[in-house]
Every structure is written in structure tokens, then in C-alpha cells.
Design a protein around this motif. Structure first.
Motif, short mmCIF file in Angstrom:
data_model
loop_
_atom_site.label_atom_id
_atom_site.label_comp_id
_atom_site.label_asym_id
_atom_site.label_seq_id
_atom_site.Cartn_x
_atom_site.Cartn_y
_atom_site.Cartn_z
N PHE A 81 0.59 -1.27 -0.07
CA PHE A 81 -0.57 0.34 0.03
C PHE A 81 0.91 1.61 -0.56
CE2 PHE A 81 -2.24 3.24 2.30
CZ PHE A 81 -3.46 3.36 1.37
N LEU A 82 1.68 1.56 1.11
CA LEU A 82 3.21 2.42 0.96
C LEU A 82 3.94 2.87 -0.56
CD1 LEU A 82 3.73 1.80 4.63
CD2 LEU A 82 2.17 3.72 3.62
N LEU A 96 4.39 6.04 -2.23
CA LEU A 96 5.83 6.12 -2.99
C LEU A 96 6.23 5.82 -4.49
CD1 LEU A 96 7.68 3.67 0.01
CD2 LEU A 96 7.93 6.39 0.02
N LYS A 97 4.80 5.74 -5.16
CA LYS A 97 4.88 5.81 -6.47
C LYS A 97 5.74 4.99 -7.44
CE LYS A 97 0.95 7.58 -6.71
NZ LYS A 97 -0.34 6.77 -6.53
N ASN A 101 12.45 0.58 7.80
CA ASN A 101 12.85 1.30 8.88
C ASN A 101 11.24 1.49 8.99
OD1 ASN A 101 15.69 0.54 9.01
ND2 ASN A 101 15.98 2.89 8.52
N LEU A 102 10.20 2.35 8.64
CA LEU A 102 9.13 3.06 8.40
C LEU A 102 8.51 0.91 9.16
CD1 LEU A 102 6.63 4.35 8.92
CD2 LEU A 102 6.84 4.17 5.82
N LEU A 103 8.47 0.68 8.09
CA LEU A 103 7.50 -0.66 9.03
C LEU A 103 7.53 -1.30 10.14
CD1 LEU A 103 7.61 -2.65 5.51
CD2 LEU A 103 5.76 -1.71 6.65
N THR A 104 9.07 -1.33 10.11
CA THR A 104 9.75 -1.75 11.80
C THR A 104 9.28 -1.11 12.18
OG1 THR A 104 11.03 -2.52 10.98
CG2 THR A 104 11.53 -2.00 12.67
N LEU A 105 8.82 -0.10 12.56
CA LEU A 105 8.50 0.91 12.83
C LEU A 105 6.82 0.90 13.33
CD1 LEU A 105 8.72 3.53 15.22
CD2 LEU A 105 8.17 5.39 13.57
N ILE A 106 6.05 1.05 12.11
CA ILE A 106 4.68 0.39 12.41
C ILE A 106 3.78 -0.73 13.02
CG2 ILE A 106 2.60 -0.31 10.95
CD1 ILE A 106 3.64 1.86 8.64
N LYS A 107 5.02 -1.52 12.73
CA LYS A 107 4.95 -3.09 13.44
C LYS A 107 5.12 -2.72 14.94
CE LYS A 107 6.94 -5.72 10.46
NZ LYS A 107 7.73 -6.82 9.13
N GLY A 108 5.77 -2.10 15.61
CA GLY A 108 5.79 -1.72 17.46
C GLY A 108 7.51 -2.73 17.73
N LYS A 120 15.37 0.86 2.10
CA LYS A 120 15.91 0.86 3.68
C LYS A 120 14.76 1.23 4.00
CE LYS A 120 20.21 1.17 6.85
NZ LYS A 120 19.80 0.69 7.46
N LYS A 121 14.77 2.73 3.53
CA LYS A 121 14.09 3.43 4.69
C LYS A 121 12.30 2.89 4.72
CE LYS A 121 16.36 8.27 3.29
NZ LYS A 121 16.19 9.30 3.15
#
Length: 87
Positions: free
Chosen positions: A63-64, A69-70, A80-87, A76-77
């Protein structure tokens, strides 16, 4: 027009959803028995919860990438975002 990566991600997500459905169906079948094996059902349910987490992460990434991001993506970024979202 759907890119090759998006088509692959869609197929991969569908594959994971099918796996999750199978796991949940197995839990349901076990619980419908006159004498269910609760250990077996709980083990399968635990696997299903992990499968759900996996499919959720795949979906969020897809989705992102598609919506925000098109054409360009710093993997890598994004990871990192997905890691943050997962908690």
C-alpha cells in the motif's frame, strides 16, 4: 497499468491470505469436534496469528509503495518505517 512488482505483491498477499484462511478453517474444524484437541487448535491459532502479522506487513508495504512512493522507493527507509509500524 499494474507494475510487475505490484502484481507480484498482490499474488503474494493473496497466497498469504489463503494460508491464513486454511489455518483458521483448521482451528474451526478442530473446535467443532466432539472432543477437540485444544493443544492442536491453540498451536494452529498461534501460527495463524503470526501469518496475520506477516500478511498485514506485506499489505502495508504494498500500500505504501503503491499509494505514496509511486516510482521510487528507498527500500531501507521503507523497511525502517515498517519496523516502526509493527512496533
Amino acid at each position: 497499468m499494474q507494475s510487475k512488482d505490484n502484481k507480484y505483491n498482490k499474488k503474494n498477499i493473496i497466497k498469504h491470505v489463503s494460508k491464513l484462511q486454511g489455518q483458521l478453517d483448521a482451528v474451526k474444524r478442530e473446535l467443532e469436534k466432539d472432543s477437540p484437541d485444544c493443544d492442536k487448535a491453540s498451536s494452529t491459532l498461534y501460527a495463524a496469528s503470526r501469518s496475520f502479522a506477516s500478511v498485514r506487513a506485506l499489505f502495508v508495504k504494498c500500500f505504501l509503495t503503491k499509494e505514496f512512493l509511486k516510482n521510487s522507493c528507498d527500500e531501507k527507509k521503507l523497511d525502517n518505517l515498517l519496523t516502526l509500524i509493527k512496533g
